[in-house]
Write a protein that holds these residues in place. Structure first.
Motif, PDB file in Angstrom:
ATOM      1  N   VAL A 181       0.850  -1.200   0.000  1.00  0.00           N
ATOM      2  CA  VAL A 181       0.000   0.000   0.000  1.00  0.00           C
ATOM      3  C   VAL A 181       0.879   1.242   0.000  1.00  0.00           C
ATOM      4  O   VAL A 181       0.650   2.179  -0.772  1.00  0.00           O
ATOM      5  CB  VAL A 181      -0.959   0.005   1.205  1.00  0.00           C
ATOM      6  N   ARG A 182       1.887   1.234   0.839  1.00  0.00           N
ATOM      7  CA  ARG A 182       2.795   2.379   0.906  1.00  0.00           C
ATOM      8  C   ARG A 182       3.428   2.648  -0.460  1.00  0.00           C
ATOM      9  O   ARG A 182       3.555   3.792  -0.884  1.00  0.00           O
ATOM     10  CB  ARG A 182       3.885   2.128   1.934  1.00  0.00           C
ATOM     11  N   GLY A 183       3.799   1.604  -1.168  1.00  0.00           N
ATOM     12  CA  GLY A 183       4.385   1.759  -2.492  1.00  0.00           C
ATOM     13  C   GLY A 183       3.437   2.374  -3.503  1.00  0.00           C
ATOM     14  O   GLY A 183       3.868   3.003  -4.467  1.00  0.00           O
ATOM     15  N   ARG A 184       2.143   2.215  -3.299  1.00  0.00           N
ATOM     16  CA  ARG A 184       1.147   2.778  -4.219  1.00  0.00           C
ATOM     17  C   ARG A 184       0.709   4.186  -3.834  1.00  0.00           C
ATOM     18  O   ARG A 184       0.095   4.883  -4.633  1.00  0.00           O
ATOM     19  CB  ARG A 184      -0.079   1.873  -4.277  1.00  0.00           C
ATOM     20  N   VAL A 185       1.003   4.586  -2.589  1.00  0.00           N
ATOM     21  CA  VAL A 185       0.507   5.866  -2.104  1.00  0.00           C
ATOM     22  C   VAL A 185       1.629   6.878  -1.849  1.00  0.00           C
ATOM     23  O   VAL A 185       1.451   8.063  -2.076  1.00  0.00           O
ATOM     24  CB  VAL A 185      -0.320   5.659  -0.808  1.00  0.00           C
ATOM     25  N   SER A 186       2.772   6.417  -1.411  1.00  0.00           N
ATOM     26  CA  SER A 186       3.860   7.323  -1.050  1.00  0.00           C
ATOM     27  C   SER A 186       4.923   7.394  -2.143  1.00  0.00           C
ATOM     28  O   SER A 186       5.390   6.363  -2.618  1.00  0.00           O
ATOM     29  CB  SER A 186       4.520   6.855   0.251  1.00  0.00           C
ATOM     30  N   PRO A 187       5.322   8.599  -2.504  1.00  0.00           N
ATOM     31  CA  PRO A 187       6.402   8.734  -3.485  1.00  0.00           C
ATOM     32  C   PRO A 187       7.785   8.515  -2.875  1.00  0.00           C
ATOM     33  O   PRO A 187       8.768   8.425  -3.590  1.00  0.00           O
ATOM     34  CB  PRO A 187       6.247  10.175  -3.975  1.00  0.00           C
ATOM     35  N   TRP A 188       7.839   8.441  -1.569  1.00  0.00           N
ATOM     36  CA  TRP A 188       9.128   8.280  -0.902  1.00  0.00           C
ATOM     37  C   TRP A 188       9.576   6.831  -0.999  1.00  0.00           C
ATOM     38  O   TRP A 188       8.935   5.931  -0.463  1.00  0.00           O
ATOM     39  CB  TRP A 188       9.021   8.702   0.555  1.00  0.00           C
ATOM     40  N   VAL A 189      10.675   6.609  -1.669  1.00  0.00           N
ATOM     41  CA  VAL A 189      11.166   5.247  -1.842  1.00  0.00           C
ATOM     42  C   VAL A 189      12.156   4.847  -0.763  1.00  0.00           C
ATOM     43  O   VAL A 189      12.427   3.672  -0.572  1.00  0.00           O
ATOM     44  CB  VAL A 189      11.805   5.051  -3.239  1.00  0.00           C
ATOM     45  N   HIS A 190      12.696   5.807  -0.059  1.00  0.00           N
ATOM     46  CA  HIS A 190      13.643   5.516   1.017  1.00  0.00           C
ATOM     47  C   HIS A 190      12.941   5.633   2.357  1.00  0.00           C
ATOM     48  O   HIS A 190      12.426   6.690   2.703  1.00  0.00           O
ATOM     49  CB  HIS A 190      14.837   6.479   0.972  1.00  0.00           C
ATOM     50  N   VAL A 191      12.907   4.543   3.079  1.00  0.00           N
ATOM     51  CA  VAL A 191      12.327   4.539   4.418  1.00  0.00           C
ATOM     52  C   VAL A 191      13.341   3.945   5.366  1.00  0.00           C
ATOM     53  O   VAL A 191      14.248   3.232   4.955  1.00  0.00           O
ATOM     54  CB  VAL A 191      11.000   3.738   4.464  1.00  0.00           C
ATOM     55  N   GLY A 192      13.188   4.221   6.639  1.00  0.00           N
ATOM     56  CA  GLY A 192      14.109   3.701   7.633  1.00  0.00           C
ATOM     57  C   GLY A 192      14.072   2.178   7.705  1.00  0.00           C
ATOM     58  O   GLY A 192      13.080   1.543   7.362  1.00  0.00           O
ATOM     59  N   ALA A 193      15.148   1.611   8.170  1.00  0.00           N
ATOM     60  CA  ALA A 193      15.265   0.153   8.240  1.00  0.00           C
ATOM     61  C   ALA A 193      14.170  -0.466   9.102  1.00  0.00           C
ATOM     62  O   ALA A 193      13.649  -1.531   8.782  1.00  0.00           O
ATOM     63  CB  ALA A 193      16.647  -0.236   8.770  1.00  0.00           C
ATOM     64  N   THR A 194      13.796   0.197  10.181  1.00  0.00           N
ATOM     65  CA  THR A 194      12.776  -0.369  11.066  1.00  0.00           C
ATOM     66  C   THR A 194      11.374  -0.251  10.505  1.00  0.00           C
ATOM     67  O   THR A 194      10.486  -0.984  10.904  1.00  0.00           O
ATOM     68  CB  THR A 194      12.816   0.314  12.450  1.00  0.00           C
ATOM     69  N   SER A 195      11.164   0.660   9.564  1.00  0.00           N
ATOM     70  CA  SER A 195       9.816   0.834   9.028  1.00  0.00           C
ATOM     71  C   SER A 195       9.666   0.307   7.606  1.00  0.00           C
ATOM     72  O   SER A 195       8.617   0.471   6.990  1.00  0.00           O
ATOM     73  CB  SER A 195       9.415   2.307   9.070  1.00  0.00           C
ATOM     74  N   ALA A 196      10.690  -0.331   7.073  1.00  0.00           N
ATOM     75  CA  ALA A 196      10.640  -0.804   5.693  1.00  0.00           C
ATOM     76  C   ALA A 196       9.518  -1.820   5.484  1.00  0.00           C
ATOM     77  O   ALA A 196       8.886  -1.846   4.440  1.00  0.00           O
ATOM     78  CB  ALA A 196      11.980  -1.405   5.292  1.00  0.00           C
ATOM     79  N   ARG A 197       9.283  -2.680   6.471  1.00  0.00           N
ATOM     80  CA  ARG A 197       8.250  -3.704   6.312  1.00  0.00           C
ATOM     81  C   ARG A 197       6.968  -3.379   7.068  1.00  0.00           C
ATOM     82  O   ARG A 197       5.985  -4.070   6.937  1.00  0.00           O
ATOM     83  CB  ARG A 197       8.787  -5.055   6.786  1.00  0.00           C
ATOM     84  N   ARG A 198       6.986  -2.335   7.867  1.00  0.00           N
ATOM     85  CA  ARG A 198       5.818  -2.004   8.681  1.00  0.00           C
ATOM     86  C   ARG A 198       5.522  -0.515   8.562  1.00  0.00           C
ATOM     87  O   ARG A 198       6.366   0.319   8.848  1.00  0.00           O
ATOM     88  CB  ARG A 198       6.091  -2.378  10.129  1.00  0.00           C
ATOM     89  N   TRP A 199       4.328  -0.200   8.170  1.00  0.00           N
ATOM     90  CA  TRP A 199       3.913   1.194   8.013  1.00  0.00           C
ATOM     91  C   TRP A 199       2.789   1.448   8.993  1.00  0.00           C
ATOM     92  O   TRP A 199       1.710   0.885   8.882  1.00  0.00           O
ATOM     93  CB  TRP A 199       3.465   1.414   6.568  1.00  0.00           C
ATOM     94  N   ARG A 200       3.032   2.302   9.955  1.00  0.00           N
ATOM     95  CA  ARG A 200       2.066   2.536  11.032  1.00  0.00           C
ATOM     96  C   ARG A 200       1.019   3.597  10.694  1.00  0.00           C
ATOM     97  O   ARG A 200       0.002   3.714  11.371  1.00  0.00           O
ATOM     98  CB  ARG A 200       2.804   2.930  12.302  1.00  0.00           C
ATOM     99  N   THR A 201       1.246   4.369   9.675  1.00  0.00           N
ATOM    100  CA  THR A 201       0.378   5.500   9.364  1.00  0.00           C
ATOM    101  C   THR A 201      -1.082   5.105   9.143  1.00  0.00           C
ATOM    102  O   THR A 201      -1.969   5.787   9.662  1.00  0.00           O
ATOM    103  CB  THR A 201       0.943   6.282   8.166  1.00  0.00           C
TER     104      THR A 201
END
Length: 159
Positions: A77-97
């Motif tokens: 979902v994050r890949g379809r909604v967020s243009p930011w391709v770089h995320v922190g290591a701890t949040s790469a697999r988990r998106w809390r938003t």
């Protein structure tokens, strides 16, 4: 009460321009006004900009529908909604938003036309309720189903 222009500023908003569109980050201009009687200020922004939210309302509804109705994982979902391709290591697999958005809806701070759901519902189930309710607000001119597309177009009317 007389208001006068107090200036403009820019604000970044994330999300696709249409369902299935490429995620983007756009700069929108918001206008601030000050009451001459009491000094309070108010900000006027386009419909898709919500107070203290980085994503557009349509992107929020789209994301919740993709997660809870379509059944995609949060990383997808994050890949379809967020243009930011770089995320922190701890949040790469988990998106809390998305869970925070569901909580904001429950607390009547976002998408205020969505009716409350029973206490104890899991976040994903509550997100499905939010998405289906928002989809019901899509205008007749919006493209026909799926529900996720209707949620995207209904967001403005469910605010």
């Amino acid at each position: 009460m007389a208001l006068h222009g107090h200036g403009t500023r820019s604000r970044q908003v994330l999300g696709p321009a249409r369902p299935g569109g490429a995620p983007r980050q756009v700069e929108v201009r918001v206008r601030r006004y000050r009451c001459q009687a009491c000094g309070a200020t108010c900000t006027v922004a386009p419909w898709e900009v919500w107070t203290r939210r980085l994503y557009s309302l349509a992107a929020i509804a789209w994301a919740l529908a993709l997660w809870a109705v379509v059944g995609l994982g949060l990383a997808a979902v994050r890949g379809r909604v967020s243009p930011w391709v770089h995320v922190g290591a701890t949040s790469a697999r988990r998106w809390r938003t998305p869970r925070a958005w569901v909580e904001a809806v429950a607390e009547r701070r976002l998408l205020v036309r969505v009716r409350p759901w029973p206490r104890g519902w899991a976040a994903r189930r509550a997100a499905a309720h939010v998405a289906s309710t928002v989809a019901g607000h899509a205008p007749p001119s919006a493209p026909s189903p799926p529900l996720a597309v209707q949620a995207f177009w209904g967001a403005v009317h469910a605010a």
